[in-house]
Design a protein around this motif. Sequence first.
Motif, PDB file in Angstrom:
ATOM      1  N   LYS A  92       0.912  -1.088  -0.081  1.00  0.00           N
ATOM      2  CA  LYS A  92      -0.134  -0.029  -0.106  1.00  0.00           C
ATOM      3  C   LYS A  92       0.927   1.244   0.081  1.00  0.00           C
ATOM      4  O   LYS A  92       0.730   2.170  -0.735  1.00  0.00           O
ATOM      5  CB  LYS A  92      -0.929   0.138   1.239  1.00  0.00           C
ATOM      6  N   GLU A  93       1.940   1.327   0.731  1.00  0.00           N
ATOM      7  CA  GLU A  93       2.963   2.344   0.695  1.00  0.00           C
ATOM      8  C   GLU A  93       3.298   2.630  -0.434  1.00  0.00           C
ATOM      9  O   GLU A  93       3.645   3.780  -1.206  1.00  0.00           O
ATOM     10  CB  GLU A  93       3.878   2.178   1.880  1.00  0.00           C
ATOM     11  N   LEU A  94       3.987   1.562  -1.112  1.00  0.00           N
ATOM     12  CA  LEU A  94       4.604   1.468  -2.341  1.00  0.00           C
ATOM     13  C   LEU A  94       3.662   2.271  -3.332  1.00  0.00           C
ATOM     14  O   LEU A  94       4.285   2.776  -4.537  1.00  0.00           O
ATOM     15  CB  LEU A  94       5.090   0.272  -2.754  1.00  0.00           C
ATOM     16  N   ARG A  95       2.326   1.824  -3.461  1.00  0.00           N
ATOM     17  CA  ARG A  95       1.565   2.354  -4.215  1.00  0.00           C
ATOM     18  C   ARG A  95       0.904   3.782  -4.026  1.00  0.00           C
ATOM     19  O   ARG A  95       0.170   4.344  -4.807  1.00  0.00           O
ATOM     20  CB  ARG A  95       0.445   1.583  -4.124  1.00  0.00           C
ATOM     21  N   ASN A  96       1.383   4.294  -3.077  1.00  0.00           N
ATOM     22  CA  ASN A  96       0.935   5.757  -2.315  1.00  0.00           C
ATOM     23  C   ASN A  96       2.075   6.664  -2.887  1.00  0.00           C
ATOM     24  O   ASN A  96       3.098   7.248  -1.887  1.00  0.00           O
ATOM     25  CB  ASN A  96       0.622   5.694  -1.017  1.00  0.00           C
ATOM     26  N   PHE A  97       1.948   7.428  -3.951  1.00  0.00           N
ATOM     27  CA  PHE A  97       2.957   8.079  -4.430  1.00  0.00           C
ATOM     28  C   PHE A  97       2.974   9.463  -3.637  1.00  0.00           C
ATOM     29  O   PHE A  97       3.976  10.319  -3.613  1.00  0.00           O
ATOM     30  CB  PHE A  97       2.810   8.708  -5.826  1.00  0.00           C
ATOM     31  N   LYS A  98       2.067   9.609  -2.893  1.00  0.00           N
ATOM     32  CA  LYS A  98       1.970  10.834  -2.196  1.00  0.00           C
ATOM     33  C   LYS A  98       2.842  10.963  -1.052  1.00  0.00           C
ATOM     34  O   LYS A  98       3.277  11.906  -0.383  1.00  0.00           O
ATOM     35  CB  LYS A  98       0.548  11.220  -1.721  1.00  0.00           C
ATOM     36  N   MET A 121      20.141   1.334   0.083  1.00  0.00           N
ATOM     37  CA  MET A 121      21.456   2.454   0.304  1.00  0.00           C
ATOM     38  C   MET A 121      20.887   3.472   1.332  1.00  0.00           C
ATOM     39  O   MET A 121      21.880   4.112   1.802  1.00  0.00           O
ATOM     40  CB  MET A 121      21.688   3.136  -0.847  1.00  0.00           C
ATOM     41  N   THR A 122      19.702   3.566   1.840  1.00  0.00           N
ATOM     42  CA  THR A 122      19.393   4.559   2.904  1.00  0.00           C
ATOM     43  C   THR A 122      18.612   3.734   4.000  1.00  0.00           C
ATOM     44  O   THR A 122      18.400   4.368   5.107  1.00  0.00           O
ATOM     45  CB  THR A 122      18.556   5.388   2.367  1.00  0.00           C
ATOM     46  N   GLY A 123      17.991   2.467   3.712  1.00  0.00           N
ATOM     47  CA  GLY A 123      17.038   1.812   4.753  1.00  0.00           C
ATOM     48  C   GLY A 123      15.596   2.424   4.820  1.00  0.00           C
ATOM     49  O   GLY A 123      14.902   1.819   5.443  1.00  0.00           O
ATOM     50  N   ASP A 124      15.444   3.306   3.790  1.00  0.00           N
ATOM     51  CA  ASP A 124      14.083   3.551   3.610  1.00  0.00           C
ATOM     52  C   ASP A 124      13.746   3.662   2.160  1.00  0.00           C
ATOM     53  O   ASP A 124      13.938   4.300   1.261  1.00  0.00           O
ATOM     54  CB  ASP A 124      14.058   5.419   4.083  1.00  0.00           C
ATOM     55  N   TYR A 125      12.470   2.920   2.065  1.00  0.00           N
ATOM     56  CA  TYR A 125      11.976   2.440   0.574  1.00  0.00           C
ATOM     57  C   TYR A 125      11.181   3.716  -0.066  1.00  0.00           C
ATOM     58  O   TYR A 125      10.925   3.509  -1.250  1.00  0.00           O
ATOM     59  CB  TYR A 125      11.338   1.152   0.700  1.00  0.00           C
ATOM     60  N   LEU A 126      11.049   4.722   0.835  1.00  0.00           N
ATOM     61  CA  LEU A 126      10.035   5.900   0.265  1.00  0.00           C
ATOM     62  C   LEU A 126      11.232   6.907  -0.041  1.00  0.00           C
ATOM     63  O   LEU A 126      10.663   8.113  -0.286  1.00  0.00           O
ATOM     64  CB  LEU A 126       9.038   6.243   1.145  1.00  0.00           C
ATOM     65  N   ALA A 127      12.497   6.980   0.135  1.00  0.00           N
ATOM     66  CA  ALA A 127      13.467   7.762   0.095  1.00  0.00           C
ATOM     67  C   ALA A 127      13.480   8.195  -1.481  1.00  0.00           C
ATOM     68  O   ALA A 127      13.146   7.396  -2.355  1.00  0.00           O
ATOM     69  CB  ALA A 127      14.760   7.399   0.864  1.00  0.00           C
ATOM     70  N   GLU A 128      14.336   9.300  -1.857  1.00  0.00           N
ATOM     71  CA  GLU A 128      14.669   9.469  -3.163  1.00  0.00           C
ATOM     72  C   GLU A 128      15.472   8.506  -3.531  1.00  0.00           C
ATOM     73  O   GLU A 128      16.271   7.880  -3.164  1.00  0.00           O
ATOM     74  CB  GLU A 128      15.163  11.039  -3.235  1.00  0.00           C
ATOM     75  N   GLU A 129      15.581   8.369  -5.075  1.00  0.00           N
ATOM     76  CA  GLU A 129      16.291   7.502  -5.830  1.00  0.00           C
ATOM     77  C   GLU A 129      17.781   7.968  -5.655  1.00  0.00           C
ATOM     78  O   GLU A 129      18.181   9.169  -6.111  1.00  0.00           O
ATOM     79  CB  GLU A 129      15.814   7.409  -7.328  1.00  0.00           C
ATOM     80  N   PRO A 130      18.771   7.102  -5.010  1.00  0.00           N
ATOM     81  CA  PRO A 130      20.066   7.726  -4.986  1.00  0.00           C
ATOM     82  C   PRO A 130      20.864   7.976  -5.958  1.00  0.00           C
ATOM     83  O   PRO A 130      21.852   8.279  -5.954  1.00  0.00           O
ATOM     84  CB  PRO A 130      20.550   6.489  -4.031  1.00  0.00           C
ATOM     85  N   PHE A 131      20.439   7.203  -7.196  1.00  0.00           N
ATOM     86  CA  PHE A 131      21.260   7.599  -8.505  1.00  0.00           C
ATOM     87  C   PHE A 131      20.690   8.231  -9.324  1.00  0.00           C
ATOM     88  O   PHE A 131      20.841   7.867 -10.696  1.00  0.00           O
ATOM     89  CB  PHE A 131      21.757   5.956  -8.877  1.00  0.00           C
ATOM     90  N   CYS A 132      19.853   9.087  -9.132  1.00  0.00           N
ATOM     91  CA  CYS A 132      19.145  10.003 -10.140  1.00  0.00           C
ATOM     92  C   CYS A 132      19.803  11.520  -9.786  1.00  0.00           C
ATOM     93  O   CYS A 132      19.516  11.800  -8.475  1.00  0.00           O
ATOM     94  CB  CYS A 132      17.717  10.027 -10.080  1.00  0.00           C
TER      95      CYS A 132
END
Length: 354
Positions: A302-308, A333-344
């Motif tokens: 549910k969290e992965l599908r909630n882009f907000k 790389m951060t331990g947080d799957y909602l964090a920003e993409e580290p390689f963008c």
Amino acid sequence: MDFDVKWIAWEITRRCNLKCVHCRSSSELEAKEHPDFSFDEAKRALDDISSYAQPVVVLSGGEPLLRKDVFDIAAYGTEKGLRMCLATNGTLVTDEICRKINKAGIRMVSLSLDGSTAEVHDDFRNQQGAFAGTLRAAALFREHEIPFLVNSSFTKRNQEEIPKVHKLAKKIGATAWYMFMIVPTGRGQDIMDELISAENYEDILDWHYQMEKDEDELLVRPTCAPHYYRIILQKSKEEGEKFKRRSLKFSTGGSKGCLAGQLICLIDVDGDVLPCSYFPKSAGNIRTQPFKDIWENSELFKELRNFKIYKGSCGRCEYLNVCGGCRARSYSMTGDYLAEEPFCNYVPREKEKV
């Protein structure tokens, strides 16, 4: 967005005859801590999945050909109406294996190819002769009329090989070539210093965009590189709408970059349902829960599908809906799957979402 499950990778064994430097599951020839499940349990899992949905099911590993009942599993899935596929490193493929692949109704096979020469590929796979095995498997697949695609993983040690591997994939008769930008999980965590930099990452994706415009022999797709779909939209705005429509159709199936827990998932050998092959966090276990319940009600999914609720640059980005950032890489790389993409390295314009 439609969140029906479309594709499931199923780790039917964690045993493998190779010890690849990037292996997400750190596979060994013996896997005492994560033993194979029984054929009866495999049938129960396929019954459960097929009662809810009709996804593509990829029998994976480890090396799935190490299971003596792999074709029984595949045939049972075929009987249930599932599109069964197989992911192999190619080294164990024989004429007899090819006959069994066809008999079991396996629709597609993926092969691993990480270099255009034995020197590069065998180094990546930690096994002399692996390259020859992959090429031999491709020849056998052609002979037995088995469609196959090529998966290629890249780090700094083999990134110069990317155009050469693309050409080789065509030469050996693949129907598709998937360029994987590795996520550091499993043994991949031991080669963190080999991860391709954000700047080189962008250059490689630019190269892929230009290559794809001229590619008419096989499907090509960068994998675990969701910001490619931001690049597609940026470039297509500059160059016109024609290629935008073609590229989105053939590269994403009309979808978006990161699909973890949204359209795809992995079921590991222990029965845990993970968002994707590189995301080692369980959403539930099919040994204790129906797959439908996990897919529809898991808080993780549910969290992965909630882009907000995405954070950092990803949360502010106008391309969030077509990219999403690699959730597995953020988690690794951060331990947080909602964090920003580290390689963008894209700086959001903070305008209306695309």
